[in-house]
Design an enzyme around this catalytic site. Sequence first.
Site, PDB file in Angstrom:
ATOM      1  N   SER A  30       0.644  -1.158   0.137  1.00  0.00           N
ATOM      2  CA  SER A  30      -0.029  -0.120   0.140  1.00  0.00           C
ATOM      3  C   SER A  30       0.896   1.377   0.010  1.00  0.00           C
ATOM      4  O   SER A  30       1.768   1.558   0.763  1.00  0.00           O
ATOM      5  CB  SER A  30      -0.829  -0.109   1.228  1.00  0.00           C
ATOM      6  OG  SER A  30      -1.711   1.281   1.012  1.00  0.00           O
ATOM      7  N   GLY A  31       0.563   2.198  -1.133  1.00  0.00           N
ATOM      8  CA  GLY A  31       1.322   3.462  -0.896  1.00  0.00           C
ATOM      9  C   GLY A  31       2.596   3.254  -1.842  1.00  0.00           C
ATOM     10  O   GLY A  31       3.341   4.379  -2.166  1.00  0.00           O
ATOM     11  N   THR A  82      -1.517   2.400  -7.865  1.00  0.00           N
ATOM     12  CA  THR A  82      -2.720   2.995  -8.764  1.00  0.00           C
ATOM     13  C   THR A  82      -2.202   4.363  -9.605  1.00  0.00           C
ATOM     14  O   THR A  82      -2.680   4.347 -10.816  1.00  0.00           O
ATOM     15  CB  THR A  82      -3.582   3.822  -7.695  1.00  0.00           C
ATOM     16  OG1 THR A  82      -4.181   2.794  -7.018  1.00  0.00           O
ATOM     17  CG2 THR A  82      -4.948   4.410  -8.434  1.00  0.00           C
ATOM     18  N   ASN A 134      -1.118   5.414   3.071  1.00  0.00           N
ATOM     19  CA  ASN A 134      -1.420   5.952   1.845  1.00  0.00           C
ATOM     20  C   ASN A 134      -2.476   6.874   1.937  1.00  0.00           C
ATOM     21  O   ASN A 134      -3.673   6.739   2.440  1.00  0.00           O
ATOM     22  CB  ASN A 134      -1.604   5.149   0.826  1.00  0.00           C
ATOM     23  CG  ASN A 134      -1.709   5.464  -0.637  1.00  0.00           C
ATOM     24  OD1 ASN A 134      -1.619   6.716  -0.820  1.00  0.00           O
ATOM     25  ND2 ASN A 134      -1.846   4.776  -1.531  1.00  0.00           N
ATOM     26  N   SER A 191      -5.252   5.549  -0.509  1.00  0.00           N
ATOM     27  CA  SER A 191      -5.255   4.141  -0.657  1.00  0.00           C
ATOM     28  C   SER A 191      -6.659   3.627  -1.038  1.00  0.00           C
ATOM     29  O   SER A 191      -7.551   3.706  -0.852  1.00  0.00           O
ATOM     30  CB  SER A 191      -5.114   3.582   0.542  1.00  0.00           C
ATOM     31  OG  SER A 191      -4.871   1.972   0.576  1.00  0.00           O
ATOM     32  N   SER A 192      -6.114   2.567  -2.293  1.00  0.00           N
ATOM     33  CA  SER A 192      -7.243   1.757  -3.094  1.00  0.00           C
ATOM     34  C   SER A 192      -7.763   0.910  -1.899  1.00  0.00           C
ATOM     35  O   SER A 192      -7.011  -0.135  -1.546  1.00  0.00           O
ATOM     36  CB  SER A 192      -6.739   1.216  -4.112  1.00  0.00           C
ATOM     37  OG  SER A 192      -6.023   2.020  -4.899  1.00  0.00           O
ATOM     38  N   GLY A 224      -1.824  -4.337  -2.203  1.00  0.00           N
ATOM     39  CA  GLY A 224      -0.537  -5.147  -2.065  1.00  0.00           C
ATOM     40  C   GLY A 224      -0.549  -5.837  -0.770  1.00  0.00           C
ATOM     41  O   GLY A 224      -1.380  -5.664  -0.089  1.00  0.00           O
ATOM     42  N   GLU A 237      -0.146  -6.873   2.781  1.00  0.00           N
ATOM     43  CA  GLU A 237      -0.349  -6.276   4.155  1.00  0.00           C
ATOM     44  C   GLU A 237       0.031  -6.753   5.152  1.00  0.00           C
ATOM     45  O   GLU A 237      -0.530  -7.972   5.580  1.00  0.00           O
ATOM     46  CB  GLU A 237      -1.984  -5.667   4.031  1.00  0.00           C
ATOM     47  CG  GLU A 237      -2.331  -4.699   2.901  1.00  0.00           C
ATOM     48  CD  GLU A 237      -3.594  -4.107   3.146  1.00  0.00           C
ATOM     49  OE1 GLU A 237      -4.471  -4.591   3.977  1.00  0.00           O
ATOM     50  OE2 GLU A 237      -3.920  -3.109   2.314  1.00  0.00           O
TER      51      GLU A 237
HETATM   52  N1  LIG Z   1       5.265   8.161  -9.970  1.00  0.00           N
HETATM   53  C1  LIG Z   1       4.637   8.812  -8.997  1.00  0.00           C
HETATM   54  N2  LIG Z   1       4.978  10.056  -9.054  1.00  0.00           N
HETATM   55  C2  LIG Z   1       4.625  10.915  -8.128  1.00  0.00           C
HETATM   56  N3  LIG Z   1       3.870  10.488  -6.714  1.00  0.00           N
HETATM   57  C3  LIG Z   1       3.583   9.287  -6.998  1.00  0.00           C
HETATM   58  C4  LIG Z   1       4.015   8.382  -7.932  1.00  0.00           C
HETATM   59  N4  LIG Z   1       3.671   7.208  -7.611  1.00  0.00           N
HETATM   60  C5  LIG Z   1       2.668   7.315  -6.326  1.00  0.00           C
HETATM   61  N5  LIG Z   1       3.051   8.595  -5.962  1.00  0.00           N
HETATM   62  C6  LIG Z   1       2.552   9.118  -4.777  1.00  0.00           C
HETATM   63  O1  LIG Z   1       2.202   8.094  -3.744  1.00  0.00           O
HETATM   64  C7  LIG Z   1       0.958   8.089  -3.409  1.00  0.00           C
HETATM   65  C8  LIG Z   1       0.251   6.674  -3.280  1.00  0.00           C
HETATM   66  O2  LIG Z   1       0.319   5.894  -4.556  1.00  0.00           O
HETATM   67  P1  LIG Z   1      -0.800   5.044  -5.065  1.00  0.00           P
HETATM   68  O3  LIG Z   1      -2.135   5.368  -4.414  1.00  0.00           O
HETATM   69  O4  LIG Z   1      -0.676   4.749  -6.325  1.00  0.00           O
HETATM   70  O5  LIG Z   1      -0.298   3.626  -4.081  1.00  0.00           O
HETATM   71  P2  LIG Z   1      -1.052   2.186  -4.115  1.00  0.00           P
HETATM   72  O6  LIG Z   1       0.145   1.439  -4.387  1.00  0.00           O
HETATM   73  O7  LIG Z   1      -2.010   2.117  -5.117  1.00  0.00           O
HETATM   74  O8  LIG Z   1      -1.312   2.109  -2.590  1.00  0.00           O
HETATM   75  P3  LIG Z   1      -2.749   1.351  -2.348  1.00  0.00           P
HETATM   76  O9  LIG Z   1      -2.307  -0.208  -2.378  1.00  0.00           O
HETATM   77  O10 LIG Z   1      -3.063   1.886  -0.917  1.00  0.00           O
HETATM   78  O11 LIG Z   1      -3.800   1.854  -2.947  1.00  0.00           O
HETATM   79  C9  LIG Z   1       0.257   8.792  -4.384  1.00  0.00           C
HETATM   80  O12 LIG Z   1      -1.029   9.475  -3.887  1.00  0.00           O
HETATM   81  C10 LIG Z   1       0.983   9.864  -4.971  1.00  0.00           C
HETATM   82  O13 LIG Z   1       1.035  10.906  -4.072  1.00  0.00           O
HETATM   83 MG   LIG Z   2      -4.022   2.200  -5.146  1.00  0.00          MG
END
Ligand SMILES: Nc1ncnc2c1ncn2[C@@H]1O[C@H](COP(=O)(O)OP(=O)(O)OP(=O)(O)O)[C@@H](O)[C@H]1O
Ligand SMILES: [Mg+2]
Length: 1166
Positions: A107-108, A112, A157, A160-161, A387, A389
Amino acid sequence: MEVKTSLLDNMIGVGDMVLLEPLSEDSFLENLKKRFDHSEIYTYIGSVVISMNPYRSLPIYTPDKVEEYRNRNFYELSPHIYALADEAYRSLRDQDKDQCILITGESGAGKTEASKLVMSYVAAVCGKGQEVNKVKEQLLQSNPVLEAFGNAKTVRNDNSSRFGKYMDIEFDFKGDPLGGVISNYLLEKSRVVKQPRGERNFHVFYQLLSGASDDTLKKLRLHRDVSKYNYLSLDSAVVSGLDDAANFRTVRNAMQIVGFMEDEVQSVLQLVAAVLKLGNIEFKPESRCNGTDESRIKDKNDLKEMCELLGIEQSVLERAFSYRTVEAKLEKVSTTLNVAQAYYARDALAKNLYSRLFTWLVTRINESIKAQTKTRHKVMGVLDIYGFEIFEDNSFEQFIINYCNEKLQQIFIELTLREEQEEYVREGIEWTNIEYFNNAVICDLIENNKNGILAMLDEECLRPGTVTDETFLDKLNTVCAEHQHFESRLSKNSKFLTDHSLPHNCFRIQHYAGKVLYRVEGFMDKNNDLLYRDLSQAMYKANHSLIKQLFPEGNPAKVNLKRPPTAGFQFRASVSTLMKNLQTKNPNYIRCIKPNDKKAPHIFTESLIRHQVRYLGLMENVRVRRAGYAFRQTYEPCLERYKMLCKRTWPHWRGRAREGVEVLMADLQVPAEEFSYGRSKIFIRNPRTLFFLEERRRQCLQDLATLIQKIYRGWKCRSHFLLLKKSQIVVAAWYRRYAQQKKYQRIKSATTVVQSYARGWQARKLLRELKYQKRCEEAATTIAAYWHGTQARMELRRLKQEARSKHAVTVIWAYWQGTKARRELRQLKEEARNKHAVSVIWAGWQGTKARRELRRLKEEARRKHAVAVIWAYWQGLKVRREYRKFFRAHAGKKIYDFTIQRIMQKYFLGLRNNLPSMSPIDKNWPARTYLFLDGAHAELRRIFHLWRCKKYRSQFTEERKAVYEEKLEASEIFKDKKALYPSSVSQPFKGDYLEISKNPKYQKLNNAVDEKVLLADVVNKINRANGKGTARIFLPTKKSVVLADQKTGQVKASVPLPDLTSVSVSTQSDGFFALKLKEGSASAVKGDFLLSSEHLIEIITKLHRIGATATDREQLSIDISDEFLVQFKQDKVCVKFVQGAPKNGNSVSCKRKNNRLLEVSVPATA
Ligand SMILES: Nc1ncnc2c1ncn2[C@@H]1O[C@H](COP(=O)(O)OP(=O)(O)OP(=O)(O)O)[C@@H](O)[C@H]1O
Ligand SMILES: [Mg+2]
């Protein structure tokens, strides 16, 4: 010029971990850190992309970057998520391979974001157009909607999704997006009613409260104050960097783009508001006299407002919160709910309401974005799923999420590690087996149908009797105790009995990513996911279409006593479907790594990253890649792709593909350790080698392009040149022709001038000569004339002189004589006067003689003069004759010819203009103008007449020709022989006067006659006995002559034509004719026929023509005379035609005078 870049150029650290030297976990992390510190967040392991979350916005997602990575080789540029997206998109578009992009990480870690980057890249590079853009926009805009309802701020996050998402984007054969299908997995619905510390509920609640207009909030019976709602956590209601109000507008806009109707949006918001209201419903205990605990709603205002929002009858919902009805097969038992149960029911309803709303949203979005065409689609799946956890307190959700990640890891293992090894074995490539951990055993621990944890959980949920989370744990302790990845304090496995890190109410699983301790509390409940039937029925009764749709099981008509499938079961099924789906596609991996726990940029927490590198199996991944080969390809496409790099293989390699590749590699001098030949594929160890080949190929392609360009340009120029040349030849030809024409005309006119000068000169010369000749001749003549004149004059003078001399002599003589005479005389006179007479006579005689001589001389002179004159004239005549021979005779002929020609021309033109009409009977002919043309004039008249006759004849149709032939024949037979003939000339030979074939009256008769009827007319048959006539139909055919009764049409006689020997007619104007029959023939029994007709000439002509064309008999003879014999039975009767006085009109009368005579009286014609 384009700058050539490469993955290897300006590399910070190593761009591809496969190239890392030496390879160890530390060097791996060091490389990651080095790159991360230089803002290089992407690194490859072969074709897998490692993505580090930068937690700041980097300028690497600009449209320029998109263009940079578009259609470029994967290893050509520095590592980027765009390179992977481009590779996947191109192999989908060009090689027709369905793709899936698996984005994993905790997560994070940026899953996404990565999925959105992939989607936006594909949207940017795929086709354009109004329809395509709309599809793209809808696909992209589905993200904000789902994120608002499915994402929440967590400690890990801010966005977070809280659900798993798999999106299939569908493309047509051109690579244009057609639509998509989204699948969602297990929304973390417990978040609706309760959030851990520092976390928030789903974004939409906050967005609605801060972003909606006052009016909307009023309609939804909401207050803008977050603190008024129990379900919303207060401590982290505001997240820095998150503008809920702006996001609400974005979401509303996105819903509109995706295709939500306004009333649908309103319904959705009403449901969101209802969930908030639901959270505010509170219960108070109430004890009944019978000792049971009951609950009462504290403040019914929220309930009322919620019921108003959803159109539910308040009492129905109130009752549903107070009672629970259990329906067994035959009976229904209602029990009251205590406060705890009432809260449980409320929360269950809130969770269900929200999660069902979320599922409905996904379905509704799918409806909008689904592909419109039914043609085969190419699919690119993007999986963004939660992811791994590992929390302090892990419950059912974490268990499920981690199970899903185990499955994904398994797929990863299956598709990359295991398949790779297997392929090497298959290809006969030497392979040092790499030991890797296969997590299938953990998956089996969880999902095994018999004794898997999920199966145990389901079994426990369905088991009658008292079932609790503890009984479930007990069950696990007995069933899974021996499993090497299962740990529990109370399991029979003695090794954990003293493990104090393992609480009693927990079990621990050794996941591939690490050990996770799960607390069993709530497992049963969450798996059951129970919503009391009273509540679902109450919801179904709502006067709100969306609510009704969401709770179909509440329909009393469809009461289902069967338990709904458990959450675990459902999830396992959907994960299994997902796995099957992914296995059919070509996988592309993005492994997301979270650099720190602080959501902060530039911080590289090594321990955290090391942990992720381990559980993502990245080291193993690199090792496999290095031990093996970075790239492989079957020989055919490999040869096809690189054959241009070697002269021996380009353009065609005739042998086997493998041999071709061997030749190619040898020619390129690729070191032997860099590649291996498998059975069907070549394996290239290093991406660098591959890139070397690609680079060479690219250069070669450029050279080839230049060659093609050169050839094309050459061809184009040549064609242009040939065209120009052709045109030039045409122009030159025309110009030359024109110039030559001009020159010719010039030369011609010059020649004519020169000629005319020369001719003039010649003519003048000739003329001069002729003139000179003439003058000479004239001069000669003149000279001759003069000379002759002179001669003549001289002669004359001489003659005159002579004559004068003679005269003088004569005179002198005469004088002398006279003197002498006189002297004599005197002498004589003197001497003898007697002699006087003699002297006188003598003198007279002498005088006479002189005169005579003078006269003769004069005559002679005169004659000579005449001769000279005649000579001169004769000479002139001679000269004139000569002259005529040279000049006048020649000119005269020309003038003559010309005159004749002119006369002929005038004659012919005059004749042409005065030609008579084309009628053959036109006797006109222009008068001839010149007598000498008499013969030609007559001949032309004859030719003209023959020609117009021919023209006239050529117009004739066959029928008309036949008619004229008949007329001609009639003329040959009768002209000047029978007086009737002239009157028949103008009458057309109609033949069928009775119209026998059309007239129904004669149909029977017509049918009785086999042959074609040549003539049908009524004739008079003369009675042989008395000479009176009877009307008969006369029908001659080619074979016979038929006589039939005029009234009845009955055949009276039919005479075959061979029996007919001759026909007799008179010379007069009557219509009588006798048909004489062959003696002894069957027809001749009654004798010959004497008939009379108005169309005699036609009948006889026709009979004669039939005879002429028949081959089987002699020609019918026609006898024209005023007396002939006919055979009447036994008698021979003479038919005699006499001229009678015209009595009784002009009719012909016939009388039998006696046995031997029948007299026909024909009135004399005027
Ligand atoms: N390539 C990137 N460039 C800039 N910021 C990023 C990038 N990837 C992620 N982030 C930052 O990290 C944060 C978390 O990313 P994201 O929501 O994609 O995580 P995730 O893997 O989907 O987490 P979760 O499993 O909780 O959904 C985003 O809100 C963003 O601020
Ligand atoms: Mg996500």
